[in-house]
Design a protein around this motif. Structure first.
Motif, PDB file in Angstrom:
ATOM      1  N   TRP A 276      -7.417   2.583  -1.680  1.00 13.62           N
ATOM      2  CA  TRP A 276      -7.518   2.912  -0.254  1.00 13.62           C
ATOM      3  C   TRP A 276      -8.947   2.675   0.236  1.00 13.62           C
ATOM      4  O   TRP A 276      -9.909   3.006  -0.449  1.00 13.62           O
ATOM      5  N   ARG A 277      -9.048   2.070   1.406  1.00 11.32           N
ATOM      6  CA  ARG A 277     -10.348   1.865   2.028  1.00 11.32           C
ATOM      7  C   ARG A 277     -10.236   2.088   3.537  1.00 11.32           C
ATOM      8  O   ARG A 277      -9.216   1.763   4.139  1.00 11.32           O
ATOM      9  N   ARG A 278     -11.299   2.598   4.120  1.00  9.56           N
ATOM     10  CA  ARG A 278     -11.418   2.670   5.585  1.00  9.56           C
ATOM     11  C   ARG A 278     -12.371   1.558   6.000  1.00  9.56           C
ATOM     12  O   ARG A 278     -13.517   1.511   5.543  1.00  9.56           O
ATOM     13  N   ILE A 279     -11.887   0.647   6.846  1.00 12.37           N
ATOM     14  CA  ILE A 279     -12.622  -0.598   7.088  1.00 12.37           C
ATOM     15  C   ILE A 279     -12.694  -0.942   8.582  1.00 12.37           C
ATOM     16  O   ILE A 279     -11.989  -0.362   9.406  1.00 12.37           O
ATOM     17  N   LYS A 280     -13.542  -1.928   8.862  1.00 13.29           N
ATOM     18  CA  LYS A 280     -13.630  -2.512  10.197  1.00 13.29           C
ATOM     19  C   LYS A 280     -12.982  -3.901  10.227  1.00 13.29           C
ATOM     20  O   LYS A 280     -12.377  -4.281  11.235  1.00 13.29           O
ATOM     21  N   LYS A 281     -13.131  -4.630   9.109  1.00 11.45           N
ATOM     22  CA  LYS A 281     -12.662  -6.014   9.085  1.00 11.45           C
ATOM     23  C   LYS A 281     -12.308  -6.412   7.659  1.00 11.45           C
ATOM     24  O   LYS A 281     -12.992  -6.037   6.713  1.00 11.45           O
ATOM     25  N   VAL A 282     -11.231  -7.187   7.515  1.00 12.80           N
ATOM     26  CA  VAL A 282     -10.843  -7.681   6.200  1.00 12.80           C
ATOM     27  C   VAL A 282     -10.329  -9.112   6.336  1.00 12.80           C
ATOM     28  O   VAL A 282      -9.602  -9.445   7.271  1.00 12.80           O
ATOM     29  N   SER A 283     -10.747  -9.960   5.393  1.00 12.78           N
ATOM     30  CA  SER A 283     -10.276 -11.348   5.333  1.00 12.78           C
ATOM     31  C   SER A 283      -9.439 -11.519   4.077  1.00 12.78           C
ATOM     32  O   SER A 283      -9.839 -11.080   2.987  1.00 12.78           O
ATOM     33  N   ILE A 284      -8.281 -12.153   4.221  1.00 19.79           N
ATOM     34  CA  ILE A 284      -7.330 -12.286   3.119  1.00 19.79           C
ATOM     35  C   ILE A 284      -6.808 -13.715   3.072  1.00 19.79           C
ATOM     36  O   ILE A 284      -6.422 -14.280   4.100  1.00 19.79           O
ATOM     37  N   ASN A 285      -6.805 -14.292   1.875  1.00 21.55           N
ATOM     38  CA  ASN A 285      -6.155 -15.593   1.715  1.00 21.55           C
ATOM     39  C   ASN A 285      -5.580 -15.690   0.313  1.00 21.55           C
ATOM     40  O   ASN A 285      -5.913 -14.901  -0.580  1.00 21.55           O
ATOM     41  N   SER A 286      -4.698 -16.663   0.147  1.00 24.78           N
ATOM     42  CA  SER A 286      -4.032 -16.846  -1.134  1.00 24.78           C
ATOM     43  C   SER A 286      -3.587 -18.291  -1.256  1.00 24.78           C
ATOM     44  O   SER A 286      -3.382 -18.976  -0.242  1.00 24.78           O
ATOM     45  N   GLU A 287      -3.429 -18.766  -2.495  1.00 24.69           N
ATOM     46  CA  GLU A 287      -2.945 -20.124  -2.694  1.00 24.69           C
ATOM     47  C   GLU A 287      -1.481 -20.243  -2.302  1.00 24.69           C
ATOM     48  O   GLU A 287      -1.007 -21.325  -1.947  1.00 24.69           O
ATOM     49  N   SER A 288      -0.768 -19.132  -2.356  1.00 16.06           N
ATOM     50  CA  SER A 288       0.633 -19.112  -1.936  1.00 16.06           C
ATOM     51  C   SER A 288       0.718 -18.581  -0.508  1.00 16.06           C
ATOM     52  O   SER A 288      -0.183 -17.875  -0.044  1.00 16.06           O
ATOM     53  N   PRO A 289       1.792 -18.891   0.221  1.00 15.63           N
ATOM     54  CA  PRO A 289       1.934 -18.401   1.601  1.00 15.63           C
ATOM     55  C   PRO A 289       1.903 -16.874   1.672  1.00 15.63           C
ATOM     56  O   PRO A 289       2.390 -16.189   0.776  1.00 15.63           O
ATOM     57  N   LEU A 290       1.305 -16.367   2.718  1.00 12.73           N
ATOM     58  CA  LEU A 290       1.265 -14.934   2.954  1.00 12.73           C
ATOM     59  C   LEU A 290       2.504 -14.504   3.734  1.00 12.73           C
ATOM     60  O   LEU A 290       2.831 -15.095   4.763  1.00 12.73           O
ATOM     61  N   PHE A 291       3.190 -13.478   3.223  1.00 10.92           N
ATOM     62  CA  PHE A 291       4.274 -12.859   3.980  1.00 10.92           C
ATOM     63  C   PHE A 291       3.626 -11.803   4.876  1.00 10.92           C
ATOM     64  O   PHE A 291       3.077 -10.823   4.381  1.00 10.92           O
TER      65      PHE A 291
END
Length: 331
Positions: A276-291
Protein backbone atom coordinates in the motif's frame (compact mmCIF):
# COMPACT_ATOMS: atom_id res chain seq x y z
CA UNK A 1 -24.51 34.96 -11.90
CA UNK A 2 -27.13 33.25 -14.12
CA UNK A 3 -27.52 29.52 -13.52
CA UNK A 4 -28.35 26.75 -15.99
CA UNK A 5 -29.07 23.07 -15.45
CA UNK A 6 -28.18 20.26 -17.86
CA UNK A 7 -29.55 16.79 -17.12
CA UNK A 8 -27.81 13.80 -18.72
CA UNK A 9 -29.93 10.65 -18.48
CA UNK A 10 -28.82 7.13 -19.33
CA UNK A 11 -32.03 5.33 -20.43
CA UNK A 12 -30.42 1.93 -19.87
CA UNK A 13 -30.47 2.66 -16.15
CA UNK A 14 -34.26 2.48 -16.29
CA UNK A 15 -35.45 -0.98 -17.43
CA UNK A 16 -39.00 0.24 -16.79
CA UNK A 17 -39.92 3.27 -18.91
CA UNK A 18 -42.41 4.34 -16.26
CA UNK A 19 -39.55 5.03 -13.83
CA UNK A 20 -37.71 7.10 -16.44
CA UNK A 21 -40.86 9.10 -17.10
CA UNK A 22 -41.23 9.74 -13.36
CA UNK A 23 -37.71 11.14 -13.15
CA UNK A 24 -38.29 13.45 -16.13
CA UNK A 25 -41.64 14.55 -14.70
CA UNK A 26 -40.02 15.38 -11.34
CA UNK A 27 -37.44 17.59 -13.06
CA UNK A 28 -40.11 19.40 -15.07
CA UNK A 29 -42.34 19.82 -12.00
CA UNK A 30 -39.51 21.34 -9.98
CA UNK A 31 -38.71 24.06 -12.51
CA UNK A 32 -42.38 24.69 -13.24
CA UNK A 33 -42.88 25.15 -9.51
CA UNK A 34 -40.07 27.71 -9.37
CA UNK A 35 -41.81 29.74 -12.05
CA UNK A 36 -45.18 29.55 -10.28
CA UNK A 37 -43.56 30.60 -7.00
CA UNK A 38 -42.00 33.68 -8.60
CA UNK A 39 -38.49 32.39 -7.88
CA UNK A 40 -35.58 33.48 -10.08
CA UNK A 41 -35.73 31.76 -13.45
CA UNK A 42 -33.25 28.95 -14.01
CA UNK A 43 -33.31 27.27 -17.41
CA UNK A 44 -32.86 23.53 -17.79
CA UNK A 45 -32.31 21.06 -20.59
CA UNK A 46 -32.69 17.28 -20.56
CA UNK A 47 -30.56 15.05 -22.77
CA UNK A 48 -31.23 11.32 -23.01
CA UNK A 49 -28.10 9.49 -24.10
CA UNK A 50 -28.26 7.85 -27.52
CA UNK A 51 -24.85 6.18 -27.62
CA UNK A 52 -21.79 5.82 -25.33
CA UNK A 53 -20.01 9.10 -24.56
CA UNK A 54 -22.39 11.26 -26.58
CA UNK A 55 -22.96 13.23 -23.37
CA UNK A 56 -19.39 14.58 -23.58
CA UNK A 57 -20.22 16.20 -26.92
CA UNK A 58 -23.58 17.47 -25.66
CA UNK A 59 -22.06 19.10 -22.58
CA UNK A 60 -19.37 20.85 -24.61
CA UNK A 61 -21.82 22.17 -27.19
CA UNK A 62 -24.28 23.29 -24.53
CA UNK A 63 -21.58 25.23 -22.70
CA UNK A 64 -20.46 26.92 -25.94
CA UNK A 65 -23.94 28.42 -26.38
CA UNK A 66 -24.09 29.93 -22.89
CA UNK A 67 -23.34 33.53 -22.16
CA UNK A 68 -20.21 34.36 -20.21
CA UNK A 69 -20.52 34.44 -16.42
CA UNK A 70 -23.17 31.70 -16.54
CA UNK A 71 -22.93 28.87 -14.01
CA UNK A 72 -23.74 25.39 -15.28
CA UNK A 73 -24.62 22.37 -13.15
CA UNK A 74 -24.50 19.05 -15.00
CA UNK A 75 -26.61 16.24 -13.52
CA UNK A 76 -25.53 12.65 -14.11
CA UNK A 77 -28.66 10.46 -13.92
CA UNK A 78 -27.62 6.84 -14.27
CA UNK A 79 -24.73 4.80 -12.94
CA UNK A 80 -20.97 5.12 -12.71
CA UNK A 81 -20.54 5.02 -16.49
CA UNK A 82 -22.80 8.05 -16.86
CA UNK A 83 -20.88 9.93 -14.16
CA UNK A 84 -17.61 9.02 -15.90
CA UNK A 85 -18.84 10.58 -19.16
CA UNK A 86 -20.23 13.69 -17.45
CA UNK A 87 -16.97 14.22 -15.57
CA UNK A 88 -14.95 13.99 -18.77
CA UNK A 89 -17.42 16.36 -20.41
CA UNK A 90 -17.07 19.15 -17.84
CA UNK A 91 -13.31 18.99 -17.28
CA UNK A 92 -11.71 22.31 -18.12
CA UNK A 93 -15.00 24.18 -18.42
CA UNK A 94 -15.42 27.35 -16.31
CA UNK A 95 -18.18 27.79 -13.72
CA UNK A 96 -19.30 24.17 -14.07
CA UNK A 97 -19.96 21.56 -11.41
CA UNK A 98 -21.37 18.05 -11.25
CA UNK A 99 -24.40 16.60 -9.45
CA UNK A 100 -24.69 12.80 -9.32
CA UNK A 101 -28.18 11.32 -9.15
CA UNK A 102 -27.60 7.56 -8.74
CA UNK A 103 -29.94 5.30 -10.69
CA UNK A 104 -27.50 2.72 -12.06
CA UNK A 105 -26.42 -0.81 -11.22
CA UNK A 106 -23.37 0.52 -9.44
CA UNK A 107 -23.47 3.91 -7.73
CA UNK A 108 -20.00 3.81 -6.25
CA UNK A 109 -19.02 7.44 -5.88
CA UNK A 110 -22.02 8.67 -3.90
CA UNK A 111 -21.42 5.87 -1.39
CA UNK A 112 -18.41 7.88 -0.25
CA UNK A 113 -20.90 10.13 1.53
CA UNK A 114 -22.45 7.11 3.28
CA UNK A 115 -24.84 4.45 1.98
CA UNK A 116 -27.59 5.87 4.19
CA UNK A 117 -27.57 9.11 2.18
CA UNK A 118 -28.04 7.72 -1.34
CA UNK A 119 -31.75 8.68 -1.46
CA UNK A 120 -30.82 12.34 -0.87
CA UNK A 121 -28.79 12.33 -4.09
CA UNK A 122 -31.91 11.31 -6.04
CA UNK A 123 -33.90 14.29 -4.74
CA UNK A 124 -34.12 16.99 -7.42
CA UNK A 125 -34.89 19.76 -4.91
CA UNK A 126 -31.90 18.89 -2.74
CA UNK A 127 -29.57 18.52 -5.71
CA UNK A 128 -30.39 21.82 -7.37
CA UNK A 129 -29.77 23.71 -4.12
CA UNK A 130 -26.76 21.71 -2.95
CA UNK A 131 -23.41 23.39 -2.50
CA UNK A 132 -20.55 21.94 -4.54
CA UNK A 133 -17.55 20.68 -2.58
CA UNK A 134 -14.02 20.55 -4.07
CA UNK A 135 -13.16 16.99 -5.05
CA UNK A 136 -9.98 15.31 -6.29
CA UNK A 137 -10.00 13.29 -9.48
CA UNK A 138 -7.71 10.78 -11.18
CA UNK A 139 -6.12 11.85 -14.46
CA UNK A 140 -5.07 8.87 -16.58
CA UNK A 141 -3.97 9.54 -20.14
CA UNK A 142 -6.86 11.21 -21.95
CA UNK A 143 -9.43 10.27 -19.31
CA UNK A 144 -10.52 11.41 -15.87
CA UNK A 145 -12.08 9.24 -13.16
CA UNK A 146 -13.79 9.94 -9.86
CA UNK A 147 -13.34 6.65 -8.03
CA UNK A 148 -10.61 4.29 -9.23
CA UNK A 149 -8.35 2.90 -11.89
CA UNK A 150 -7.64 -0.83 -11.65
CA UNK A 151 -5.13 -2.79 -13.70
CA UNK A 152 -4.69 -6.54 -14.01
CA UNK A 153 -6.98 -9.25 -12.69
CA UNK A 154 -10.02 -7.15 -11.77
CA UNK A 155 -10.01 -5.32 -15.09
CA UNK A 156 -9.59 -8.59 -16.96
CA UNK A 157 -12.67 -9.89 -15.14
CA UNK A 158 -14.73 -6.84 -16.15
CA UNK A 159 -13.63 -7.17 -19.78
CA UNK A 160 -14.30 -10.91 -19.72
CA UNK A 161 -17.87 -10.67 -18.44
CA UNK A 162 -18.94 -7.91 -20.84
CA UNK A 163 -20.66 -10.41 -23.19
CA UNK A 164 -22.68 -11.77 -20.24
CA UNK A 165 -23.61 -8.26 -19.15
CA UNK A 166 -24.90 -7.41 -22.62
CA UNK A 167 -26.79 -10.68 -23.01
CA UNK A 168 -28.55 -10.37 -19.64
CA UNK A 169 -28.61 -6.57 -19.39
CA UNK A 170 -32.26 -6.09 -18.45
CA UNK A 171 -32.41 -8.75 -15.78
CA UNK A 172 -29.07 -7.87 -14.15
CA UNK A 173 -30.21 -4.25 -13.73
CA UNK A 174 -33.15 -5.52 -11.70
CA UNK A 175 -31.22 -8.02 -9.58
CA UNK A 176 -27.80 -6.96 -8.28
CA UNK A 177 -26.96 -10.50 -7.16
CA UNK A 178 -26.63 -11.45 -10.84
CA UNK A 179 -23.85 -8.89 -11.27
CA UNK A 180 -22.08 -10.31 -8.22
CA UNK A 181 -22.45 -13.86 -9.57
CA UNK A 182 -20.93 -12.84 -12.91
CA UNK A 183 -17.99 -11.20 -11.15
CA UNK A 184 -17.35 -14.27 -8.98
CA UNK A 185 -17.42 -16.61 -11.98
CA UNK A 186 -15.18 -14.26 -13.94
CA UNK A 187 -12.72 -13.99 -11.04
CA UNK A 188 -12.39 -17.76 -10.77
CA UNK A 189 -11.68 -17.97 -14.48
CA UNK A 190 -9.07 -15.17 -14.50
CA UNK A 191 -7.37 -16.39 -11.29
CA UNK A 192 -6.13 -19.41 -13.22
CA UNK A 193 -4.85 -17.32 -16.13
CA UNK A 194 -1.12 -17.19 -15.42
CA UNK A 195 -0.49 -14.52 -18.03
CA UNK A 196 -2.72 -12.13 -16.08
CA UNK A 197 -1.90 -12.95 -12.46
CA UNK A 198 1.86 -13.17 -13.07
CA UNK A 199 2.20 -10.12 -15.32
CA UNK A 200 5.34 -8.05 -14.75
CA UNK A 201 4.91 -4.28 -14.41
CA UNK A 202 7.46 -1.49 -14.41
CA UNK A 203 6.10 0.90 -11.77
CA UNK A 204 7.36 4.28 -10.61
CA UNK A 205 5.30 5.78 -7.79
CA UNK A 206 6.42 9.28 -6.76
CA UNK A 207 10.00 8.28 -7.58
CA UNK A 208 9.86 4.89 -5.81
CA UNK A 209 10.53 1.80 -7.92
CA UNK A 210 7.85 -0.81 -7.20
CA UNK A 211 8.40 -2.89 -10.33
CA UNK A 212 7.48 -6.54 -10.06
CA UNK A 213 4.89 -9.20 -10.82
CA UNK A 214 1.39 -8.46 -9.55
CA UNK A 215 -2.03 -9.99 -9.84
CA UNK A 216 -3.77 -6.63 -9.58
CA UNK A 217 -3.22 -2.92 -9.02
CA UNK A 218 -5.87 -0.61 -7.59
CA UNK A 219 -5.32 3.16 -7.73
CA UNK A 220 -8.13 4.67 -5.71
CA UNK A 221 -9.53 8.14 -5.10
CA UNK A 222 -12.17 6.75 -2.74
CA UNK A 223 -12.85 3.45 -0.97
CA UNK A 224 -16.15 2.54 -2.65
CA UNK A 225 -16.43 0.50 -5.82
CA UNK A 226 -17.87 -2.72 -7.21
CA UNK A 227 -21.45 -1.94 -6.06
CA UNK A 228 -20.84 -2.74 -2.38
CA UNK A 229 -17.08 -3.23 -1.98
CA UNK A 230 -14.55 -1.07 -0.09
CA UNK A 231 -11.14 -2.40 -1.14
CA UNK A 232 -8.80 0.57 -0.65
CA UNK A 233 -10.54 1.67 2.51
CA UNK A 234 -7.98 4.38 3.34
CA UNK A 235 -8.75 6.46 0.23
CA UNK A 236 -10.62 9.78 0.56
CA UNK A 237 -11.76 11.91 -2.42
CA UNK A 238 -10.63 15.25 -0.99
CA UNK A 239 -7.24 14.66 0.65
CA UNK A 240 -5.05 15.51 -2.35
CA UNK A 241 -3.69 11.97 -2.66
CA UNK A 242 -4.38 8.67 -4.39
CA UNK A 243 -4.14 5.41 -2.48
CA UNK A 244 -2.48 2.58 -4.42
CA UNK A 245 -2.82 -1.07 -3.49
CA UNK A 246 -0.86 -3.87 -5.16
CA UNK A 247 -1.55 -7.60 -4.78
CA UNK A 248 1.58 -9.64 -5.44
CA UNK A 249 1.60 -12.60 -7.83
CA UNK A 250 0.72 -15.66 -5.77
CA UNK A 251 -0.98 -18.98 -6.48
CA UNK A 252 -4.49 -18.97 -7.98
CA UNK A 253 -6.02 -20.49 -4.87
CA UNK A 254 -4.26 -17.99 -2.61
CA UNK A 255 -5.50 -15.14 -4.81
CA UNK A 256 -9.09 -16.37 -4.48
CA UNK A 257 -8.66 -16.64 -0.71
CA UNK A 258 -7.33 -13.07 -0.58
CA UNK A 259 -10.30 -11.67 -2.52
CA UNK A 260 -12.52 -11.64 0.56
CA UNK A 261 -10.14 -9.61 2.77
CA UNK A 262 -9.17 -7.42 -0.19
CA UNK A 263 -12.74 -6.42 -1.04
CA UNK A 264 -13.48 -5.70 2.63
CA UNK A 265 -10.51 -3.35 2.95
CA UNK A 266 -8.56 -5.70 5.23
CA UNK A 267 -5.34 -5.63 3.21
CA UNK A 268 -3.32 -4.35 6.20
CA UNK A 269 -3.75 -7.76 7.86
CA UNK A 270 -1.79 -9.41 5.05
CA UNK A 271 1.42 -7.37 4.47
CA UNK A 272 3.03 -10.46 2.95
CA UNK A 273 0.77 -10.20 -0.07
CA UNK A 274 -0.23 -6.52 -0.33
CA UNK A 275 1.72 -3.29 -0.87
CA UNK A 276 0.00 0.00 0.00
CA UNK A 277 1.18 3.49 -0.85
CA UNK A 278 -0.29 6.99 -0.67
CA UNK A 279 0.84 8.77 -3.82
CA UNK A 280 0.47 11.76 -6.12
CA UNK A 281 1.53 10.14 -9.39
CA UNK A 282 2.35 6.68 -10.71
CA UNK A 283 3.63 5.49 -14.10
CA UNK A 284 2.97 1.90 -15.16
CA UNK A 285 3.98 -0.07 -18.23
CA UNK A 286 4.41 -3.67 -19.25
CA UNK A 287 5.56 -5.71 -22.23
CA UNK A 288 2.10 -7.26 -22.30
CA UNK A 289 -1.13 -5.23 -22.77
CA UNK A 290 -2.54 -3.61 -19.66
CA UNK A 291 -6.07 -4.55 -18.66
CA UNK A 292 -7.46 -1.21 -17.43
CA UNK A 293 -10.76 -0.29 -15.77
CA UNK A 294 -11.61 3.31 -14.88
CA UNK A 295 -14.89 3.76 -13.01
CA UNK A 296 -16.38 0.79 -14.85
CA UNK A 297 -15.03 1.75 -18.30
CA UNK A 298 -12.70 -1.05 -19.41
CA UNK A 299 -10.02 -0.87 -22.11
CA UNK A 300 -6.51 -2.00 -23.05
CA UNK A 301 -3.35 0.10 -23.03
CA UNK A 302 0.42 -0.35 -23.29
CA UNK A 303 1.40 2.20 -20.63
CA UNK A 304 -0.42 4.44 -18.23
CA UNK A 305 0.29 7.38 -15.94
CA UNK A 306 -2.20 8.15 -13.19
CA UNK A 307 -2.03 11.43 -11.32
CA UNK A 308 -4.23 13.10 -8.72
CA UNK A 309 -5.70 16.49 -9.61
CA UNK A 310 -6.61 18.03 -6.23
CA UNK A 311 -9.95 19.83 -5.99
CA UNK A 312 -10.42 19.64 -9.76
CA UNK A 313 -14.21 19.43 -9.73
CA UNK A 314 -17.03 20.55 -7.43
CA UNK A 315 -19.49 17.78 -6.58
CA UNK A 316 -22.96 18.74 -5.35
CA UNK A 317 -23.39 17.55 -1.74
CA UNK A 318 -27.05 17.62 -0.59
CA UNK A 319 -27.78 18.73 2.97
CA UNK A 320 -24.17 19.78 3.49
CA UNK A 321 -22.86 16.22 3.39
CA UNK A 322 -19.12 15.51 3.37
CA UNK A 323 -16.95 12.54 2.46
CA UNK A 324 -16.71 9.86 5.13
CA UNK A 325 -13.32 8.74 6.46
CA UNK A 326 -13.52 4.96 6.73
CA UNK A 327 -10.00 4.16 7.94
CA UNK A 328 -6.76 5.84 8.94
CA UNK A 329 -3.71 5.07 6.75
CA UNK A 330 -2.13 2.88 9.41
CA UNK A 331 -5.22 0.73 10.02
Amino acid sequence: MAKKHLFIINPKSFPKKRKLQQVIAAIDAYFTGRKAGNLPREDFFIHIEEFPRDSIIVIRKYMQNLEKETALRVYSIGGDGTSFCCLNGIMGLPNTDLAIMPHGTGNDFVRNFGEEHIAEFRDITLQTGAKGIPTDIIHCGDNYALSYCTIGMESAVIIGIQPWNKQFEKIRRRFNWINSAFIILGAIQVAFNKAVINQYYTINADGEDLSGSYALLNIANGPCYGIDKNAVITAVPDDGFLDMLLLKSISPLRILLMMGPYLKGEFAKYPKYFIWRRIKKVSINSESPLFVNMDGEAFFDSELTCEVVPGAVNIAAPNGLSYQRRAAPHE
